[in-house]
Structure formats: C-alpha cells, structure tokens
Design a protein around this motif. Structure first.
Motif, PDB file in Angstrom:
ATOM      1  N   GLU A 216     -57.469 -26.791   8.077  1.00  0.00           N
ATOM      2  CA  GLU A 216     -58.168 -27.994   8.362  1.00  0.00           C
ATOM      3  C   GLU A 216     -57.143 -28.963   8.703  1.00  0.00           C
ATOM      4  OE1 GLU A 216     -61.484 -28.402   6.545  1.00  0.00           O
ATOM      5  OE2 GLU A 216     -61.530 -30.370   7.804  1.00  0.00           O
ATOM      6  N   THR A 218     -56.060 -32.767   9.048  1.00  0.00           N
ATOM      7  CA  THR A 218     -56.275 -34.164   9.054  1.00  0.00           C
ATOM      8  C   THR A 218     -54.948 -34.947   8.687  1.00  0.00           C
ATOM      9  OG1 THR A 218     -56.677 -33.471   6.595  1.00  0.00           O
ATOM     10  CG2 THR A 218     -58.350 -34.136   7.830  1.00  0.00           C
ATOM     11  N   VAL A 221     -51.802 -33.556   7.291  1.00  0.00           N
ATOM     12  CA  VAL A 221     -52.158 -32.218   6.420  1.00  0.00           C
ATOM     13  C   VAL A 221     -52.392 -31.416   7.233  1.00  0.00           C
ATOM     14  CG1 VAL A 221     -52.943 -31.874   4.100  1.00  0.00           C
ATOM     15  CG2 VAL A 221     -52.394 -34.147   4.812  1.00  0.00           C
ATOM     16  N   GLU A 223     -54.050 -28.220   6.194  1.00  0.00           N
ATOM     17  CA  GLU A 223     -54.439 -27.297   4.615  1.00  0.00           C
ATOM     18  C   GLU A 223     -55.197 -25.903   5.346  1.00  0.00           C
ATOM     19  OE1 GLU A 223     -56.989 -29.697   2.236  1.00  0.00           O
ATOM     20  OE2 GLU A 223     -56.897 -28.139   0.589  1.00  0.00           O
ATOM     21  N   ASP A 386     -43.231 -37.068   8.166  1.00  0.00           N
ATOM     22  CA  ASP A 386     -43.188 -35.757   8.215  1.00  0.00           C
ATOM     23  C   ASP A 386     -44.805 -35.487   7.774  1.00  0.00           C
ATOM     24  OD1 ASP A 386     -42.762 -36.324   5.723  1.00  0.00           O
ATOM     25  OD2 ASP A 386     -41.085 -35.027   5.520  1.00  0.00           O
ATOM     26  N   TRP A 387     -45.050 -34.304   7.730  1.00  0.00           N
ATOM     27  CA  TRP A 387     -46.328 -33.791   7.349  1.00  0.00           C
ATOM     28  C   TRP A 387     -46.545 -32.993   6.177  1.00  0.00           C
ATOM     29  CZ3 TRP A 387     -43.662 -32.751  11.936  1.00  0.00           C
ATOM     30  CH2 TRP A 387     -42.974 -31.408  11.806  1.00  0.00           C
ATOM     31  N   LEU A 388     -47.357 -32.331   5.596  1.00  0.00           N
ATOM     32  CA  LEU A 388     -47.702 -31.787   4.626  1.00  0.00           C
ATOM     33  C   LEU A 388     -48.574 -30.380   4.905  1.00  0.00           C
ATOM     34  CD1 LEU A 388     -47.466 -31.301   1.147  1.00  0.00           C
ATOM     35  CD2 LEU A 388     -49.790 -32.610   1.319  1.00  0.00           C
ATOM     36  N   LEU A 389     -47.911 -29.085   4.100  1.00  0.00           N
ATOM     37  CA  LEU A 389     -48.450 -28.072   4.490  1.00  0.00           C
ATOM     38  C   LEU A 389     -49.004 -27.354   3.344  1.00  0.00           C
ATOM     39  CD1 LEU A 389     -46.448 -25.978   7.098  1.00  0.00           C
ATOM     40  CD2 LEU A 389     -48.139 -24.969   5.547  1.00  0.00           C
ATOM     41  N   LEU A 390     -50.096 -27.333   3.181  1.00  0.00           N
ATOM     42  CA  LEU A 390     -50.834 -26.458   2.135  1.00  0.00           C
ATOM     43  C   LEU A 390     -51.159 -25.077   2.523  1.00  0.00           C
ATOM     44  CD1 LEU A 390     -52.732 -29.540   0.844  1.00  0.00           C
ATOM     45  CD2 LEU A 390     -50.737 -28.587  -0.206  1.00  0.00           C
TER      46      LEU A 390
ATOM     47  N   TYR B  30     -55.043 -35.660  -4.490  1.00  0.00           N
ATOM     48  CA  TYR B  30     -54.568 -34.363  -4.227  1.00  0.00           C
ATOM     49  C   TYR B  30     -53.317 -34.364  -3.217  1.00  0.00           C
ATOM     50  CZ  TYR B  30     -53.914 -29.454  -3.296  1.00  0.00           C
ATOM     51  OH  TYR B  30     -53.467 -28.271  -3.053  1.00  0.00           O
ATOM     52  N   ARG B  31     -53.989 -34.839  -2.167  1.00  0.00           N
ATOM     53  CA  ARG B  31     -52.995 -34.909  -1.005  1.00  0.00           C
ATOM     54  C   ARG B  31     -51.774 -35.895  -1.228  1.00  0.00           C
ATOM     55  NH1 ARG B  31     -57.218 -34.044   3.953  1.00  0.00           N
ATOM     56  NH2 ARG B  31     -57.602 -31.919   3.287  1.00  0.00           N
ATOM     57  N   GLN B  34     -49.673 -34.154  -3.853  1.00  0.00           N
ATOM     58  CA  GLN B  34     -48.704 -32.802  -3.099  1.00  0.00           C
ATOM     59  C   GLN B  34     -47.651 -33.421  -2.141  1.00  0.00           C
ATOM     60  OE1 GLN B  34     -48.314 -30.145  -4.181  1.00  0.00           O
ATOM     61  NE2 GLN B  34     -49.941 -28.988  -4.630  1.00  0.00           N
ATOM     62  N   ALA B  35     -48.003 -34.534  -1.508  1.00  0.00           N
ATOM     63  CA  ALA B  35     -47.040 -35.074  -0.562  1.00  0.00           C
ATOM     64  C   ALA B  35     -45.785 -35.513  -1.219  1.00  0.00           C
ATOM     65  CB  ALA B  35     -47.749 -36.361   0.347  1.00  0.00           C
ATOM     66  N   HIS B  38     -44.798 -31.392  -3.536  1.00  0.00           N
ATOM     67  CA  HIS B  38     -44.701 -30.203  -2.907  1.00  0.00           C
ATOM     68  C   HIS B  38     -43.378 -29.657  -2.864  1.00  0.00           C
ATOM     69  CE1 HIS B  38     -45.459 -26.611  -0.161  1.00  0.00           C
ATOM     70  NE2 HIS B  38     -46.413 -26.586  -0.859  1.00  0.00           N
ATOM     71  N   ASP B  40     -41.719 -28.289  -0.463  1.00  0.00           N
ATOM     72  CA  ASP B  40     -41.166 -28.176   0.975  1.00  0.00           C
ATOM     73  C   ASP B  40     -40.548 -29.578   0.980  1.00  0.00           C
ATOM     74  OD1 ASP B  40     -42.336 -25.860   1.728  1.00  0.00           O
ATOM     75  OD2 ASP B  40     -44.002 -26.899   3.048  1.00  0.00           O
ATOM     76  N   ARG B  41     -40.733 -30.342  -0.024  1.00  0.00           N
ATOM     77  CA  ARG B  41     -40.190 -31.794  -0.107  1.00  0.00           C
ATOM     78  C   ARG B  41     -38.654 -31.777  -0.691  1.00  0.00           C
ATOM     79  NH1 ARG B  41     -43.068 -33.133   2.875  1.00  0.00           N
ATOM     80  NH2 ARG B  41     -44.964 -34.593   2.799  1.00  0.00           N
TER      81      ARG B  41
END
Lengths: 617, 176
Positions: A216, A218, A221, A223, A386-390, B30-31, B34-35, B38, B40-41
């Motif tokens: 997904e 968005t 993100v 996900e 930057d982005w977040l990876l789940l 949630y995002r 985690q941002a 997480h 990765d940070r």
C-alpha cells in the motif's frame, strides 16, 4: 592501520556530513551495488563500465576470482566455479537435491558446504567473496570507506537464509544497516520515481527465487500488506527445463561435469534468445566429440516451462487472500527480475491481473536502486522528507507441541518488528528442564516445517508440577531476524539467544549457550559475539586443515606440530564460551600458518609455470 | 528518545477507552508513531538506541494490532477492567452455541472433503456475517459494563476465529 582508525564506520560522523552508503542486490545470477549521488540512485559500474557482477566465484589453490573472470572459467573448471550460491544459503544437502550441479558437497548441520580447490567453503563464505568485490568496487568508485550497506534478500527467505546473508555481509566487512526485502526495495524505487499511490503488486522472478509482495503506497509510507513466494524457483529452473529437453532430444545421459555446465550455459543462452526471437539454434560440442545441433522454438520452450509459470501464480493468489484483496483492488503490477523478460511470464501476469504489467524500470537494476535509496535514508543523509517502510515476516513462527504438531506463535505477514510470548509450565514435580523447539513454516506437522532451533531450558528451580511459569518470547527485528528469550517468571531467571541455526552452531552448542547465559544471566550481545568468533574460528580451522591435507609435505615435523598445536588449542576453545580467547587463538593460528601459506603460494605458482592444472594436483 | 511503556494502548493511540474506535484516526496515529520510532530512524544510532527503538516499534505494532481487531480490542478492554476471559480454561459454552459450532464444523468438513472452494468461500462470507454480529454484541456488552457476558462473547469469538482459520487452511489446501 588500527591506530589510524579513530572512529567506527558510520557511528560518529559529524551531523550533516554525507556518509557513504550503498545498496547491494546480492542476486542468484548477478549482483549489483548502487548508491545515491546528488539526489538520484545510480548503479556503480566496474572499470569496464559493466554494472552487473555475475554472482560467480572461482576457487583455485592460489586465489579467489569473482564475476566475469570467474564466469569465463565455469566451462573449463565447473567444480571449482560456484554459481547460484544463493540457492545454498541456509540450506542443507537434503534441500538442494538438484542433479544438475557439478559440485562436491559436504553435509554439515544446518548448512551444506562446497569442496573447492581453494578449500571447503560454506555458501556464506562464497557470498562474502561476492560482497567483498562489490564493496571494493564501491569504495574505489566513491573514494572512501563505506559507512554502511543495505543488503537485499528475497522476501520469502526464512530465518536461516536471512541470517546467512547477514553473516556473509559481516564476513565481507560491511556494516549492515538493514536486510531489505527485494520486492520492497523495488517498490521504493518504483514508487518514488512515479509518485505512485494505491495498492501495488511486485512480482519478482529472479534467477533462483520468486517473491510476490502487495504494498500500500500512501504519502511517504510503503506498507507491505502481504508477501509470498518460493525461495527455490527462478530463471535457473527454466534453464534446467531446457537442459532436460536437450538431453531428451539428443538421447544423452550420464554427462560429466564439464558437459553439464556447457549445456546449462547453452540452455540459458537459448532462453534469453527466445525473449526476442521465435526460434533459436543450440549447438554444443561435448567432451566425447559428440555435436549437438538443435532448434528450439518459442512455442516448445513455453510448453516445457508452462508449469513453472503456473507455480508463480499460486503464491500471488495466496498473497491476495492474506491481504484480503482481489485483483480488482490492484492499481498496478511491477515486474522485477531478469526472468520476467520471458514473454509468457509477462503474459501470464497480465492475464491474471487484467492489465499490462508495468515495466518502465530496468528489472535487473530496480532492486539495487531501491536498496541504495533506503541505505541513504538509514545512513541519515536524507532530511525530513524521507519515507517510512513497514514490512512483514513472510513465514509463520511456531513451537513444537505434543504429538509433533506446530503451534503458531507469530503468524505470517505480521508487521515487523514484532514480538510474542508464550507461557509454559512444568508437568512433573521437581522438573528442572524444558525442551523448546522453534519452527518456521505454515504446515501443521513439525516434520513439514523448517527447524530453526531446538534447545533445552535448564536451571528451572525445582517446584511442584505446574508451578513454574516459563515465558518464552519471540522477537523479530526490522531485518526479519528472530531471537528467542526465556524467563522463569517466579524467580526471574532469564536466558536469551539469537537463533542462529545456519552453521557453526549445532543444537548442542545452542543448548550450551543457553545454559551458560541462564547461569550468568548474560545478554544476547555476548552470545552474538561468541557466535561470530566461533564462525571465524571454524572457517580458519577448515581452511588450515584443507591446506594441511593437500600440501602438508611442505612442512617439517616441528612446523607441522606447531600448526597442529594451534588448531588443537583453537578447537578446545570452540567448546568454551569466551569470545576473546577464541579471537586471540584464531589470530594465533592465522599467524602460525603465514609461512605455510606463503610456501603453498610458491608451489602453486611453480605448478602453474610447469603448465599443469593446479586443480588437478 | 523517550517512551512510556506503562501507557495503555488506547492512551498511546490517543483514543478513548471504548470498543468503538475511529479507524482513520487509529491508522493516522500509527503512521505518525512509526515515523518517529521505527528502527529505520535509528539505523545509524548507538546500539542502545537501536535496541530501544526495536522495543518501542514492537510495542506500537502490538498496540495497533490489538486496537485494530475487534476481538483483541474487546479482550484488552476486559483485561483493563480486571476481567479474565479464561479462553484456555473455561470451555463451558451455551448449548445452542455449541450446536451451532458442530454444524459449522460439519459444513466445513464436507466442503473440505470435496475440495469445493466455492462452498468454502461461501462459508467464509457467512461466517464473517455471524462474526460481525457477535462483535457488535461484544461492543454493546462492554458499553453497558456487562463484563461477565462480554467475556463469554470473547470466548465465542475465539471459536469463530478458529473456524475462520480452518476455512482459510481448507481453501489453501484445495487451491495450492
């Protein structure tokens, strides 16, 4: 050199200083290294301008050769030229019962090894040699030491395969920022390039592995909703089908290793030719002078490999089910991996999803580029944008219960990092030990799942049956790697262990480590350090013993005795738990064999000059 | 990096302690969390920070999974109220419910034996309907603080969850 090194790489650089970070796609057939330069990701070429490094390593007594040069030797010296080593990572002999490999294997607990002219090599060592070549290429090209690397792995790799990959990177001297799933890396590269939003499927058919991930996308993100695949299915299998077809058509059987390799190479070339043409000619001259000259049509090729394409469709369906989605929900399908160039693969994916797949990125490079982008973020080079990876864990983790059944503790497709605990109790009065068997897989029976670790918890204080409360905790980190810890709740006695079944550590050793940490309440960092020291020690012992076996005559009795002594001492230390002692003794053995190594080198050179094949002596 | 591990999942996600939940707000929070936390940070941070980020991100995932699932959320609300759901120990269920379970099992076994994927998919939809109704009932019971009855509803939902897994496994076995 040690004095010049003032800081750990990647640890203490000043803020805003650009850190050299790379993404590495450690592929079955080819490997690549990429980095982000002035904002965009690029694959780094070698001196000849080639970005793809064939994942081929040639071993001789004298040296290790990687890449194109090694590939050039594969027809003349197949047994010592290791190709597709990724298929052996974290695998035992029983897992790779593939008739068409020219290798001599040694079965070892957890992971097989390969016998080469350069000594007995574990797949981890072979992979480390490939990674070393890429590291050298990157450091030369970027002009400095790397702060860290992101290494990609197939999403469907299990714990043993992931651990083996991380070990290989560490053995190559890389600071591993993260193990990144290949389809996720591709999604980053595709998503950022195209500002994509919505639900996308990444269909990744590589040389030896197949992955499918549903993501997904968005605003910043990524996900992963579900992932599935087959870690023993790839372009190699298509080559193998063509190879079998050749044998059948030419009425051949019982080929020697040279001919096997030659025909596999011809098969691969034919497969590649059929991407562009409807017909291809296969010619080969075997070692017994028999000449093969056949025509293979695209229709025949597609017919003999149709079942392989079909084998990729089921994991796609499973991933859709797990994500509770249908094909109608999918906005786009991205093809990754060289094997997706085959027209019938392309067509099958298009038919399944009712839309033409997206191919505007180079399927060979997209994974490395995505990994480079992620490495840039993880190294701290990006700003706030930057982005977040789940990501998720691909296979369920569980424990053996009564009757050889598996109880799932962490279901597949759980977002990582994740942890879950399970309470156990004793069932006999005064019971002081409890057996724990950790498994990975989806099947109900223990025998159908992959055994990750089996250990016994000892040191439980004697109590009446059912009074002890032992909590076994699973922790899966952001690399998708599992560690298990246990704690007796009433007394607080704790033990923890990084599950490291791949090699070097047998079940006995895991049990011993666990007992040891129970006693000393040491943390898993110690265990990890010890495990690494053991791996290094074992590798050196293997190499020394192989060298003694082949060239022991170069030493007089006193010299030989000195080396044997050091090996003995190191072997004794392997049974212990002191990582520092292990490291010291490893270094001592290294030192003791230096002169021997030099003499072996001399001999090899002389033999080479005499025009004889080193490998045959 | 600071994080209070003693906060409840609801508190962490800035949601009232109720069964009804604002799913969009939950996802957004949630995002956001985690941002911030997480691993990765913290990939280039000191080991101690990496370890802490791992623990925090694990907790955030656990909280999100708990709040997202009606069954897990109901169970968690009961736990916060000090009520044990006794899912492993208390197997005494109402007779009509047990009869219903037997019928479900027979229907699944039949479809499984004939490898009838369509029938299994139909059962899946039907089961989803019954589960939705039970979840609504659980919500209502929790709102009225009828905790003992809510615990029974949780145990019933656990049975439904097992049936759902069984249908899923049967479909997989038939398809793949």
């Amino acid at each position: 050199m040690a004095l010049l090194q003032i800081s750990e790489p990647g640890m203490s650089a000043a803020p805003h200083q650009h850190r050299l970070a790379v993404g590495i796609d450690l592929g079955t057939t080819n490997s690549l290294v990429a980095t982000v330069r002035s904002g965009s990701a690029v694959c780094l070429p070698d001196q000849h301008g080639r970005t793809l490094l064939p994942s081929v390593v040639h071993y001789s007594t004298a040296r290790v050769v990687v890449g194109h040069e090694a590939q050039a030797k594969q027809n003349q010296d197949p047994a010592n030229t290791v190709v597709s080593v990724k298929r052996f990572m974290g695998r035992g002999l029983a897992d790779v019962a593939d008739a068409a490999t020219p290798y001599r294997f040694v079965d070892e607990p957890g992971m097989l090894k390969l016998v080469t002219a350069g000594g007995v090599k574990s797949p981890v060592q072979v992979s480390a040699d490939i990674l070393r070549a890429l590291k050298a290429r990157a450091e030369e090209s970027l002009g400095g030491e790397l702060a860290g690397a992101v290494i990609t792995v197939p999403a469907y790799f299990d714990d043993a395969q992931r651990q083996a990959t991380k070990d290989a990177a560490q053995l190559a001297g890389l600071n591993v920022l993260r193990l990144l799933n290949e389809p996720t890396a591709a999604a980053i590269a595709y998503g950022l390039d195209n500002a994509a939003e919505g639900t996308y499927v990444i269909y990744d058919l590589g040389g030896g592995t197949f992955d499918v991930s549903i993501l997904e996308l968005t605003r910043g993100v990524f996900e992963v909703r579900a992932t599935s695949g087959d870690s023993q299915l790839g372009g190699d299998d298509f080559d193998h089908r063509v190879y079998c077809w050749l044998l059948e058509q030419a009425g051949l059987s019982q080929l020697n290793e040279h001919d096997v390799r030659l025909l596999l190479t011809r098969a691969r070339e034919a497969k590649e030719a059929l991407t562009e043409h409807d017909l291809t000619r296969i010619t080969a001259k075997l070692s017994n002078e028999v000449v093969i000259d056949l025509e293979l049509s695209s229709a025949t090729f597609q017919a003999i490999t149709a079942h392989l394409v079909q084998k990729t469709i089921n994991p796609v369906r499973r991933a859709l089910r797990d994500a509770r989605l249908t094909v109608a929900d999918i906005k786009g399908v991205v093809l990754v991996g060289g094997a997706t160039r085959m027209p019938h693969v392309h067509r099958a994916v298009g038919e399944l999803f009712g839309q033409p797949p997206l191919t505007n990125l180079d399927p060979d490079k997209v994974v490395a580029l995505g990994a480079a982008m992620q490495a840039d973020v993880l190294a701290g080079n990006k700003g706030d944008d930057d982005w977040l990876l789940l990501d998720v864990i691909p296979l369920s983790l569980g424990l053996e219960t009564m009757g050889g059944l598996v109880e799932k503790i962490i279901p597949r497709n759980s977002t990582i990092p994740t942890a879950r605990a399970q309470d156990f109790t004793t069932f006999k009065d005064g019971q002081t030990a409890l057996a724990v068997h950790v498994l990975q897989g989806e099947r109900e029976l223990v025998t159908d799942c992959r055994s990750l670790a089996r250990f016994e918890l000892r040191g439980i204080p004697p109590m009446v049956a059912g009074a002890a409360r032992i909590r076994v905790s699973f922790q899966v980190d952001a690399d998708g790697l599992l560690s298990v810890s246990a704690r007796e709740q009433s007394t607080g006695i704790a033990a923890s262990i990084a599950v490291k079944p791949s090699y070097g550590l047998g079940d006995d050793e895991i049990a011993r480590m666990l007992q040891d940490s129970l006693r000393h309440a040491g943390d898993d960092m110690e265990a990890r350090k010890l495990a690494e020291a053991r791996v290094e020690a074992e590798a050196l012992i293997d190499a020394s013993q192989a060298a003694l076996a082949s060239d022991g005559d170069l030493l007089d009795a006193a010299e030989r005795g000195a080396i044997d002594d050091q090996i003995e001492r190191l072997l004794a230390a392997m049974a212990g738990h002191d990582a520092d002692v292990l490291r010291e003794l490893t270094e001592a053995l290294n030192h003791a064999t230096q002169e021997f190594a030099a003499r072996r080198m001399d001999r090899a050179v002389k033999r080479g000059l005499a025009g004889q094949k080193i490998e045959e002596l | 990096m600071s994080f209070d591990f003693s906060r409840s999942h609801f508190d962490l996600f800035a949601q009232p302690e109720l069964f009804q939940i604002d799913r969009a707000a939950l996802d957004a929070r949630y995002r956001e969390l985690q941002a911030q936390y997480h691993p990765d940070r913290y990939a280039s941070a000191a080991d101690i920070e990496k370890r802490l980020a791992l623990q925090i991100a694990t907790r955030i995932n656990e909280a999100y999974q708990t709040l997202k699932s009606p069954l897990a959320r109901g169970r968690y609300l009961l736990q916060l109220s000090g009520v044990e759901t006794q899912e492993e120990t208390n197997t005494a269920m109402p007779m009509d419910f047990l009869m219903g379970q037997m019928e479900w099992r027979e229907a699944i076994a039949e479809a499984k034996a004939s490898q009838n994927v369509e029938a299994l998919e139909r059962l899946n939809v039907e089961l989803r309907g019954e589960t939705d109704a039970l979840e609504a009932e659980l919500g209502a019971l929790l709102d009225r603080a009828q905790y003992e009855d809510a615990a029974i509803a949780v145990r019933k939902l656990r049975f439904m969850e097992k049936l759902d897994a069984e249908i899923g496994n049967a479909i997989e076995a038939a398809l793949f």
